[in-house]
Design a protein around this motif. Structure first.
Motif, PDB file in Angstrom:
ATOM      1  N   ALA A  40       0.820  -1.218   0.000  1.00  0.00           N
ATOM      2  CA  ALA A  40       0.000   0.000   0.000  1.00  0.00           C
ATOM      3  C   ALA A  40       0.853   1.267   0.000  1.00  0.00           C
ATOM      4  CB  ALA A  40      -0.917   0.009   1.225  1.00  0.00           C
ATOM      5  N   VAL A  41       2.096   1.168   0.492  1.00  0.00           N
ATOM      6  CA  VAL A  41       2.945   2.358   0.609  1.00  0.00           C
ATOM      7  C   VAL A  41       3.214   2.992  -0.754  1.00  0.00           C
ATOM      8  CG1 VAL A  41       5.184   3.241   1.388  1.00  0.00           C
ATOM      9  CG2 VAL A  41       3.920   1.604   2.800  1.00  0.00           C
ATOM     10  N   PRO A  42       3.740   2.255  -1.739  1.00  0.00           N
ATOM     11  CA  PRO A  42       3.966   2.904  -3.036  1.00  0.00           C
ATOM     12  C   PRO A  42       2.674   3.288  -3.748  1.00  0.00           C
ATOM     13  CG  PRO A  42       4.597   0.589  -3.149  1.00  0.00           C
ATOM     14  CD  PRO A  42       4.282   0.900  -1.718  1.00  0.00           C
ATOM     15  N   VAL A  43       1.629   2.507  -3.561  1.00  0.00           N
ATOM     16  CA  VAL A  43       0.342   2.845  -4.188  1.00  0.00           C
ATOM     17  C   VAL A  43      -0.156   4.187  -3.658  1.00  0.00           C
ATOM     18  CG1 VAL A  43      -2.088   2.157  -4.399  1.00  0.00           C
ATOM     19  CG2 VAL A  43      -0.279   0.445  -4.662  1.00  0.00           C
TER      20      VAL A  43
ATOM     21  N   GLY B 275      11.169   0.296  -5.539  1.00  0.00           N
ATOM     22  CA  GLY B 275      11.106  -0.934  -6.332  1.00  0.00           C
ATOM     23  C   GLY B 275      12.292  -1.853  -6.044  1.00  0.00           C
ATOM     24  N   MET B 276      13.472  -1.257  -5.913  1.00  0.00           N
ATOM     25  CA  MET B 276      14.656  -2.049  -5.586  1.00  0.00           C
ATOM     26  C   MET B 276      14.521  -2.701  -4.206  1.00  0.00           C
ATOM     27  SD  MET B 276      17.591   0.518  -7.103  1.00  0.00           S
ATOM     28  CE  MET B 276      18.941  -0.333  -6.309  1.00  0.00           C
TER      29      MET B 276
ATOM     30  N   LEU C 272      14.379  -6.686  -3.419  1.00  0.00           N
ATOM     31  CA  LEU C 272      15.252  -7.366  -2.458  1.00  0.00           C
ATOM     32  C   LEU C 272      14.440  -8.157  -1.435  1.00  0.00           C
ATOM     33  CD1 LEU C 272      18.112  -4.862  -1.494  1.00  0.00           C
ATOM     34  CD2 LEU C 272      18.328  -7.070  -2.625  1.00  0.00           C
ATOM     35  N   LEU C 273      13.377  -7.555  -0.956  1.00  0.00           N
ATOM     36  CA  LEU C 273      12.549  -8.235   0.037  1.00  0.00           C
ATOM     37  C   LEU C 273      11.945  -9.514  -0.532  1.00  0.00           C
ATOM     38  CD1 LEU C 273      11.263  -8.202   2.889  1.00  0.00           C
ATOM     39  CD2 LEU C 273       9.357  -6.937   1.876  1.00  0.00           C
TER      40      LEU C 273
ATOM     41  N   ASN D 140      17.475  -1.818   4.225  1.00  0.00           N
ATOM     42  CA  ASN D 140      17.218  -0.733   5.176  1.00  0.00           C
ATOM     43  C   ASN D 140      17.812   0.587   4.698  1.00  0.00           C
ATOM     44  OD1 ASN D 140      15.875  -2.540   6.816  1.00  0.00           O
ATOM     45  ND2 ASN D 140      17.610  -2.876   8.157  1.00  0.00           N
ATOM     46  N   LEU D 141      18.986   0.531   4.095  1.00  0.00           N
ATOM     47  CA  LEU D 141      19.613   1.741   3.565  1.00  0.00           C
ATOM     48  C   LEU D 141      18.773   2.347   2.438  1.00  0.00           C
ATOM     49  CD1 LEU D 141      22.018   3.666   3.579  1.00  0.00           C
ATOM     50  CD2 LEU D 141      23.143   2.125   1.960  1.00  0.00           C
ATOM     51  N   LEU D 142      18.224   1.504   1.574  1.00  0.00           N
ATOM     52  CA  LEU D 142      17.349   2.007   0.507  1.00  0.00           C
ATOM     53  C   LEU D 142      16.167   2.760   1.095  1.00  0.00           C
ATOM     54  CD1 LEU D 142      17.379  -1.045  -1.932  1.00  0.00           C
ATOM     55  CD2 LEU D 142      18.342   1.229  -2.376  1.00  0.00           C
ATOM     56  N   TRP D 143      15.562   2.188   2.140  1.00  0.00           N
ATOM     57  CA  TRP D 143      14.423   2.864   2.765  1.00  0.00           C
ATOM     58  C   TRP D 143      14.841   4.162   3.428  1.00  0.00           C
ATOM     59  CZ3 TRP D 143       9.961   2.396   1.039  1.00  0.00           C
ATOM     60  CH2 TRP D 143       9.455   1.178   0.619  1.00  0.00           C
TER      61      TRP D 143
END
Length: 155
Positions: free
Chosen positions: A56-59, A84-85, A89-90, A135-138
């Motif tokens: 839901a976050v990106p939406v 997206g990356m 990964l997840l 975590n770094l991406l976030w």
């Protein structure tokens, strides 16, 4: 409408992505050191379950961007790519890696020996590094959301 979408987007990010980052970060160490597999299994279930909610976050973020008219801004496009990356990964590395470590814990009880133990340690280290990248991406996405480089309302 933009304020509603933004509020829902931020709430979804806090309530979904936060637990995933914490549970995924704790998993590798506990998969190696926990005396029983219950805690790592619970952390894996948290990551897997919250991943669905996290969609839901990106939406909501795209809906917010559309409502604010910033979908073509570079900071938002970079944030979408990084999101997206992180999602990739997840789904492709972290969740399967957790599953393999949990299966390995069951196999280790069957007596696979020291090689299995070394392989588990290596797999847990790789998973820990991948989780760190996740975590770094976030973290970068959060900074982009706050600073919004090039935005007239940016800091």
């Amino acid at each position: 409408m933009a304020k509603l979408f933004l509020s829902l987007h931020v709430l979804a990010a806090i309530l979904a992505i936060g637990p995933i980052t914490v549970a995924a970060s704790m998993f590798p160490r506990l998969a190696r050191t926990a005396p029983t597999p219950e805690t790592p299994t619970l952390l894996h279930k948290i990551c897997r379950s919250y991943a669905y909610v996290g969609a839901a976050v990106p939406v909501l973020g795209i809906a917010t961007g559309a409502a604010l008219g910033v979908l073509s801004d570079a900071w938002l496009m970079v944030s979408i790519v990084l999101t997206g990356m992180a999602a990739g990964l997840l789904v492709a590395v972290i969740l399967p890696g957790q599953g393999e470590l949990l299966e390995g814990a069951e196999g280790a009880k069957g007596g696979k020996g020291a090689v299995a133990g070394e392989e588990r340690r290596a797999a847990a280290k790789k998973l820990a590094m991948t989780t760190g990248v996740f975590n770094l991406l976030w973290a970068v996405v959060v900074v982009l959301m706050i600073v919004r480089p090039g935005s007239t309302t940016g800091a």
